[in-house]
Design a protein around this motif. Structure first.
Motif, PDB file in Angstrom:
ATOM      1  N   GLN A  33       0.850  -1.194   0.000  1.00 54.43           N
ATOM      2  CA  GLN A  33       0.000   0.000   0.000  1.00 54.43           C
ATOM      3  C   GLN A  33       0.888   1.247   0.000  1.00 54.43           C
ATOM      4  O   GLN A  33       1.717   1.435   0.896  1.00 54.43           O
TER       5      GLN A  33
ATOM      6  N   GLU B  60       3.850   0.329   2.425  1.00 57.36           N
ATOM      7  CA  GLU B  60       3.741  -0.618   3.532  1.00 57.36           C
ATOM      8  C   GLU B  60       3.468  -1.999   2.975  1.00 57.36           C
ATOM      9  O   GLU B  60       2.583  -2.179   2.133  1.00 57.36           O
ATOM     10  N   ALA B  61       4.225  -2.969   3.462  1.00 52.73           N
ATOM     11  CA  ALA B  61       4.035  -4.359   3.051  1.00 52.73           C
ATOM     12  C   ALA B  61       2.962  -4.999   3.918  1.00 52.73           C
ATOM     13  O   ALA B  61       2.993  -4.884   5.143  1.00 52.73           O
ATOM     14  N   LEU B  62       2.009  -5.682   3.277  1.00 49.73           N
ATOM     15  CA  LEU B  62       0.909  -6.344   3.997  1.00 49.73           C
ATOM     16  C   LEU B  62       0.778  -7.767   3.472  1.00 49.73           C
ATOM     17  O   LEU B  62       0.715  -7.982   2.258  1.00 49.73           O
TER      18      LEU B  62
ATOM     19  N   PRO C 208      -5.155 -10.849   6.713  1.00 49.19           N
ATOM     20  CA  PRO C 208      -4.314 -11.158   7.874  1.00 49.19           C
ATOM     21  C   PRO C 208      -5.090 -11.323   9.187  1.00 49.19           C
ATOM     22  O   PRO C 208      -4.685 -12.128  10.014  1.00 49.19           O
TER      23      PRO C 208
ATOM     24  N   ILE D 134      -3.174 -14.077  11.257  1.00 58.56           N
ATOM     25  CA  ILE D 134      -2.050 -13.568  12.062  1.00 58.56           C
ATOM     26  C   ILE D 134      -2.173 -13.998  13.529  1.00 58.56           C
ATOM     27  O   ILE D 134      -1.191 -14.457  14.124  1.00 58.56           O
TER      28      ILE D 134
ATOM     29  N   ILE E  65       4.494 -17.147  13.143  1.00 61.15           N
ATOM     30  CA  ILE E  65       4.679 -15.752  12.714  1.00 61.15           C
ATOM     31  C   ILE E  65       6.162 -15.433  12.505  1.00 61.15           C
ATOM     32  O   ILE E  65       6.506 -14.563  11.712  1.00 61.15           O
TER      33      ILE E  65
ATOM     34  N   VAL F 196       7.965 -12.245   4.823  1.00 59.09           N
ATOM     35  CA  VAL F 196       7.478 -10.917   4.414  1.00 59.09           C
ATOM     36  C   VAL F 196       8.654  -9.933   4.341  1.00 59.09           C
ATOM     37  O   VAL F 196       8.773  -9.153   3.393  1.00 59.09           O
TER      38      VAL F 196
ATOM     39  N   VAL G 195       5.530  -5.961  12.287  1.00 56.74           N
ATOM     40  CA  VAL G 195       6.213  -6.959  13.112  1.00 56.74           C
ATOM     41  C   VAL G 195       5.373  -7.248  14.359  1.00 56.74           C
ATOM     42  O   VAL G 195       4.872  -6.334  15.001  1.00 56.74           O
TER      43      VAL G 195
ATOM     44  N   GLN H 262       7.826 -11.978  17.236  1.00 56.21           N
ATOM     45  CA  GLN H 262       9.059 -11.879  16.462  1.00 56.21           C
ATOM     46  C   GLN H 262      10.154 -11.159  17.246  1.00 56.21           C
ATOM     47  O   GLN H 262      11.325 -11.488  17.140  1.00 56.21           O
TER      48      GLN H 262
ATOM     49  N   ASP I 154       2.356   1.771  15.319  1.00 60.49           N
ATOM     50  CA  ASP I 154       1.187   1.574  14.473  1.00 60.49           C
ATOM     51  C   ASP I 154      -0.091   1.748  15.289  1.00 60.49           C
ATOM     52  O   ASP I 154      -0.078   1.573  16.504  1.00 60.49           O
TER      53      ASP I 154
ATOM     54  N   LYS J 161      -6.736   4.759  12.132  1.00 63.09           N
ATOM     55  CA  LYS J 161      -7.883   5.080  11.283  1.00 63.09           C
ATOM     56  C   LYS J 161      -9.099   5.571  12.072  1.00 63.09           C
ATOM     57  O   LYS J 161      -9.864   6.408  11.591  1.00 63.09           O
TER      58      LYS J 161
ATOM     59  N   GLU K  59      -3.560   7.129   8.967  1.00 66.70           N
ATOM     60  CA  GLU K  59      -3.991   5.864   8.365  1.00 66.70           C
ATOM     61  C   GLU K  59      -5.468   5.884   8.005  1.00 66.70           C
ATOM     62  O   GLU K  59      -6.275   6.505   8.692  1.00 66.70           O
TER      63      GLU K  59
ATOM     64  N   GLU L 177     -10.140   7.905   3.583  1.00 64.42           N
ATOM     65  CA  GLU L 177     -11.107   7.375   2.620  1.00 64.42           C
ATOM     66  C   GLU L 177     -11.742   8.427   1.728  1.00 64.42           C
ATOM     67  O   GLU L 177     -12.528   8.093   0.840  1.00 64.42           O
TER      68      GLU L 177
HETATM   69  P1  C2E Z   1      -2.059  -2.205   9.877  1.00 65.65           P
HETATM   70  O1  C2E Z   1      -0.596  -2.456   9.903  1.00 65.65           O
HETATM   71  O2  C2E Z   1      -2.576  -1.101  10.702  1.00 65.65           O
HETATM   72  O3  C2E Z   1      -2.396  -2.017   8.331  1.00 65.65           O
HETATM   73  C1  C2E Z   1      -3.439  -1.188   7.863  1.00 65.65           C
HETATM   74  C2  C2E Z   1      -4.654  -1.999   7.469  1.00 65.65           C
HETATM   75  O4  C2E Z   1      -5.694  -1.113   7.075  1.00 65.65           O
HETATM   76  C3  C2E Z   1      -4.430  -2.934   6.288  1.00 65.65           C
HETATM   77  O5  C2E Z   1      -5.308  -4.039   6.441  1.00 65.65           O
HETATM   78  C4  C2E Z   1      -4.894  -2.078   5.116  1.00 65.65           C
HETATM   79  O6  C2E Z   1      -5.284  -2.818   3.982  1.00 65.65           O
HETATM   80  C5  C2E Z   1      -6.093  -1.380   5.747  1.00 65.65           C
HETATM   81  N1  C2E Z   1      -6.407  -0.098   5.136  1.00 65.65           N
HETATM   82  C6  C2E Z   1      -5.583   0.776   4.522  1.00 65.65           C
HETATM   83  N2  C2E Z   1      -6.251   1.873   4.109  1.00 65.65           N
HETATM   84  C7  C2E Z   1      -7.538   1.700   4.482  1.00 65.65           C
HETATM   85  C8  C2E Z   1      -8.734   2.496   4.319  1.00 65.65           C
HETATM   86  O7  C2E Z   1      -8.748   3.588   3.770  1.00 65.65           O
HETATM   87  N3  C2E Z   1      -9.884   1.972   4.847  1.00 65.65           N
HETATM   88  C9  C2E Z   1      -9.919   0.766   5.476  1.00 65.65           C
HETATM   89  N4  C2E Z   1     -11.082   0.319   5.937  1.00 65.65           N
HETATM   90  N5  C2E Z   1      -8.799  -0.015   5.634  1.00 65.65           N
HETATM   91  C10 C2E Z   1      -7.641   0.459   5.144  1.00 65.65           C
HETATM   92  P2  C2E Z   1      -4.802  -5.547   6.264  1.00 65.65           P
HETATM   93  O8  C2E Z   1      -3.857  -5.658   5.116  1.00 65.65           O
HETATM   94  O9  C2E Z   1      -6.013  -6.409   6.288  1.00 65.65           O
HETATM   95  O10 C2E Z   1      -3.949  -5.789   7.577  1.00 65.65           O
HETATM   96  C11 C2E Z   1      -4.541  -5.765   8.841  1.00 65.65           C
HETATM   97  C12 C2E Z   1      -3.495  -5.843   9.932  1.00 65.65           C
HETATM   98  O11 C2E Z   1      -2.833  -7.095   9.912  1.00 65.65           O
HETATM   99  C13 C2E Z   1      -2.401  -4.795   9.800  1.00 65.65           C
HETATM  100  O12 C2E Z   1      -2.850  -3.556  10.312  1.00 65.65           O
HETATM  101  C14 C2E Z   1      -1.307  -5.431  10.633  1.00 65.65           C
HETATM  102  O13 C2E Z   1      -1.528  -5.191  12.003  1.00 65.65           O
HETATM  103  C15 C2E Z   1      -1.523  -6.910  10.362  1.00 65.65           C
HETATM  104  N6  C2E Z   1      -0.563  -7.371   9.327  1.00 65.65           N
HETATM  105  C16 C2E Z   1      -0.639  -7.267   7.978  1.00 65.65           C
HETATM  106  N7  C2E Z   1       0.458  -7.800   7.393  1.00 65.65           N
HETATM  107  C17 C2E Z   1       1.258  -8.232   8.399  1.00 65.65           C
HETATM  108  C18 C2E Z   1       2.553  -8.896   8.451  1.00 65.65           C
HETATM  109  O14 C2E Z   1       3.223  -9.146   7.434  1.00 65.65           O
HETATM  110  N8  C2E Z   1       3.028  -9.201   9.699  1.00 65.65           N
HETATM  111  C19 C2E Z   1       2.341  -8.917  10.841  1.00 65.65           C
HETATM  112  N9  C2E Z   1       2.902  -9.252  12.006  1.00 65.65           N
HETATM  113  N10 C2E Z   1       1.154  -8.304  10.834  1.00 65.65           N
HETATM  114  C20 C2E Z   1       0.601  -7.965   9.630  1.00 65.65           C
END
Ligand code: C2E
Ligand code: MG
Ligand code: MG
Ligand code: MG
Length: 293
Positions: free
Chosen positions: A45, A59-61, A74, A78, A87, A94, A121, A125, A181, A205, A245, A248
């Protein structure tokens, strides 16, 4: 929901509810299988400068391409990956994948095309004794210096005490930036900022939602903006960068800019996307202003 916490603290899928396909599957075992089968991937993103609309970071997701369920977000795996310890391996994947991809972007678009990418993270981890070495190896193997990475941590991850605090200070000394975060959602966001070597705070958010609503009562709007305003003022005073964050709509961009936010992320700016789509965005941005890339 079909999810329930078992007595041992693991997630159990209750048969016959919304998730019949996984009903009989131990999620941990499924994640193990998915890791071995290469089903996890990383989406990206963009992080955008609110004033210019330019992409400055990413940001990597993580996502799970499950053979039956399709793309699994996730939130659905997760927690189980954390409880089973998987994890650590998933996070390493990741991190390595993001570093590899970042090196490719920098090679194609130049060193200024993109600041540090951010990787999430988990607390688990940070407890892994090999974590710092893994991070350094992922960077070095891809020719990236330590100032090319942000690690995003939530308050609950950071609050776990002694060993974690040492690890965080070591990462900070190495030049790796740490971001808090979901800032503002925890119980001790403010006191944490003193003890924790954060460089960036990401306004959650929930404090962006509704910030733009312009109703008859100015005090109602002020109340909605209070946390966003307080966080940016505190961050400025402490010399931290801020990211908002979950943006919208354009009215939120304007409000956040007026409050002093420089960077933002959100569906209105760009959704998480496959690496190839992010490459296309960087190419379009370069075409827009070739002198600046
Ligand atoms: P986060 O790090 O706070 O990431 C932001 C989340 O909000 C992401 O959801 C993103 O897709 C979503 N988002 C971004 N902009 C908007 C928006 O305008 N509106 C809404 N409704 N959502 C938005 P995602 O990808 O489902 O990830 C959710 C959470 O999962 C992340 O929150 C993070 O805490 C965790 N996560 C994701 N990838 C990883 C990873 O590789 N490792 C770990 N440990 N946690 C991860
Ligand atoms: Mg994050
Ligand atoms: Mg967040
Ligand atoms: Mg969040």
């Amino acid at each position: 929901a079909a999810k329930e916490r078992g007595k041992a603290g693991h997630v159990r899928y209750v048969p016959g509810m919304e998730e019949p396909v996984l009903a009989h599957i131990q999620l941990g075992g499924e994640i193990r299988r998915g890791l071995d089968a290469g089903e996890f991937r990383v989406v990206y993103q963009p992080l955008v400068a609110l004033g210019t609309g330019r992409i400055v970071g990413v940001e990597a997701l993580v996502r799970w391409n499950h053979p039956i369920r399709g793309t699994v977000p996730p939130i659905e795996f997760i927690p189980a990956a954390e409880r089973t310890g998987l994890i650590v391996e998933l996070g390493r994947f990741v991190l390595r994948e993001t570093c590899r991809q970042t090196a490719a972007w920098l090679a194609e678009f130049g060193p200024d095309a993109l600041q540090r990418p951010a990787v999430n993270v988990s607390a688990r981890q940070l407890h892994d004794p090999d974590f710092v070495a893994d991070v350094l190896a992922a960077l070095a193997d891809n020719g990236l210096s330590t100032d090319r990475l942000v690690l995003e941590l939530t308050e609950s991850a950071v609050l776990r005490g002694g060993q974690v605090s040492q690890t965080l200070h070591e990462l900070d000394r190495l030049g790796i930036k740490l971001a808090l975060d979901d800032f503002g959602t925890g119980e001790s966001s403010l006191s944490l900022l003193r003890a924790f070597p954060a460089a960036i705070v990401k306004l959650d958010k929930s404090f962006v939602d509704g910030i733009e609503i312009d109703d008859a009562s100015p005090s109602a709007r002020d109340a909605r903006q209070a946390v966003a305003r307080a966080v940016v003022q505190l961050a400025d005073a402490l010399g931290l960068e801020t990211v908002a964050e979950g943006i919208e709509n354009e009215a939120q961009v304007e409000q956040l800019r007026a409050l002093g936010y420089v960077y933002g992320q959100g569906y209105h700016l760009a959704r998480p996307m496959a690496a190839g789509d992010f490459t296309a965005l960087l190419a379009a941005q370069r075409a827009d202003s070739p002198m600046r890339t």
